[in-house]
Design an enzyme around this catalytic site. Structure first.
Site, PDB file in Angstrom:
ATOM      1  N   LEU A   1      11.388 -20.454  -4.529  1.00  0.00           N
ATOM      2  CA  LEU A   1      10.433 -19.695  -4.107  1.00  0.00           C
ATOM      3  C   LEU A   1       8.934 -19.889  -4.593  1.00  0.00           C
ATOM      4  O   LEU A   1       9.247 -19.943  -5.722  1.00  0.00           O
ATOM      5  CB  LEU A   1      11.164 -18.211  -3.852  1.00  0.00           C
ATOM      6  CG  LEU A   1      10.249 -17.063  -3.591  1.00  0.00           C
ATOM      7  CD1 LEU A   1       9.738 -17.396  -2.163  1.00  0.00           C
ATOM      8  CD2 LEU A   1      10.893 -15.664  -3.952  1.00  0.00           C
TER       9      LEU A   1
ATOM     10  N   ASP B   1       0.953  -1.237  -0.028  1.00  0.00           N
ATOM     11  CA  ASP B   1      -0.292   0.088  -0.038  1.00  0.00           C
ATOM     12  C   ASP B   1       1.040   1.207   0.020  1.00  0.00           C
ATOM     13  O   ASP B   1       1.965   1.295   0.684  1.00  0.00           O
ATOM     14  CB  ASP B   1      -0.906  -0.112   1.342  1.00  0.00           C
ATOM     15  CG  ASP B   1      -2.057   1.251   1.186  1.00  0.00           C
ATOM     16  OD1 ASP B   1      -2.383   1.291   0.001  1.00  0.00           O
ATOM     17  OD2 ASP B   1      -2.656   1.397   2.009  1.00  0.00           O
TER      18      ASP B   1
ATOM     19  N   HIS C   1       2.747   3.359  -9.104  1.00  0.00           N
ATOM     20  CA  HIS C   1       2.689   2.106  -9.362  1.00  0.00           C
ATOM     21  C   HIS C   1       4.035   1.673  -9.955  1.00  0.00           C
ATOM     22  O   HIS C   1       4.331   0.484  -9.787  1.00  0.00           O
ATOM     23  CB  HIS C   1       1.434   1.888 -10.078  1.00  0.00           C
ATOM     24  CG  HIS C   1       0.172   2.063  -9.275  1.00  0.00           C
ATOM     25  ND1 HIS C   1      -0.034   1.466  -7.894  1.00  0.00           N
ATOM     26  CD2 HIS C   1      -1.054   2.902  -9.726  1.00  0.00           C
ATOM     27  CE1 HIS C   1      -1.311   1.975  -7.745  1.00  0.00           C
ATOM     28  NE2 HIS C   1      -1.685   2.914  -8.667  1.00  0.00           N
TER      29      HIS C   1
END
Length: 260
Positions: free
Chosen positions: A128, A17, A34
């Site tokens: 991962l 956020d 962004h």
């Protein structure tokens, strides 16, 4: 406090956020924020790979994000598509598996095509597991799971009386993923925003005022240190937890003596 690499969370999930507010502070538009946030994704994925954290889930686009201005929504999808294309060689090189959790319906076809291609190309990797919560909502996920279970009851493949929490979990997105141990939310807000509502029942929650584009390795390490400061009891008392830890240490020591 030094970070203990032997006591890291197995699964970290992050609510990324603050991109828009970061851009506004720089007197730039939200889309610029962004783009910078995508760089932060790369940094944290690298950290997890280096430390040996096995599972990382990122809240990329929520069901509620559709309510944002359409120009911003289109830019987010375009950015995601570019990210998937540009990062795929790196994922392959580092043997990182990419997963999607969320609703496919509504996702632009070109994005979904690129996402499926990346999932296919990385399906056999396990150093991962990077899961992207995309077009995702926790309540919607639980509702979907209930419908899938009901369908199995109606077709006779299982009975209503067989329902347990373990069985219900199999109907969720990413049912084979372990529940998150640590949830990190950047940007200063103190809420989970419909993220992994079923899975975070016993997760440790960590909130920071740092906006996502500024969230780097040092901030991530601080979140991991805070995780290690906490006592995870899962309903037990502190004394029971200590007894279990002492028993585990004794078992490890005994195993070492046998090995010698």
């Amino acid at each position: 406090m030094e970070l203990d690499l032997k006591r890291l969370p197995r699964h970290v999930a992050i609510i990324m956020d603050g991109n828009g507010r970061w851009a506004m502070k720089k007197v730039r538009n939200r889309i610029f924020g962004h783009r910078k946030g995508a760089d932060g994704v790369r940094s944290i994925v690298t950290c997890c790979g280096e430390m040996g954290i096995r599972y990382l889930t990122l809240y990329v686009f929520s069901k509620e994000n559709w309510n944002r201005p359409q120009k911003e929504v289109r830019a987010l999808w375009e950015l995601l598509e570019k990210y998937l294309k540009s990062e795929l060689p790196e994922l392959i090189d580092k043997q990182i598996r990419l997963r999607h959790i969320g609703d496919e319906e509504g996702v632009p076809a070109s994005v979904m095509e690129q996402l499926r291609f990346a999932e296919h190309r990385t399906a056999n990797y396990d150093k991962l597991v990077l899961s992207l919560a995309l077009n995702y909502g926790g309540r919607q996920e639980i509702t979907r799971a209930a419908k899938l279970f009901l369908a199995d009851v109606l077709n006779g493949s299982c009975g209503a009386g067989q329902l347990t929490t373990e069985l219900f979990s199999r109907y969720l997105y990413g049912a084979d993923l372990p529940d998150p141990d640590l949830i990190i939310r950047t940007g200063g807000e103190i809420r989970v925003s419909n993220f992994l509502l079923w899975q975070i029942a016993y997760a440790e929650l960590y909130f920071t005022d740092v906006l996502w584009p500024d969230f780097g390795k040092a901030d991530f390490v601080e979140a991991l240190k805070e995780f290690q400061r906490r006592e995870r009891r899962f309903g037990r008392t502190s004394e029971q937890v200590k007894d279990r830890q002492d028993l585990a240490i004794a078992d490890d020591a005994a195993a070492g003596e046998i090995a010698l």
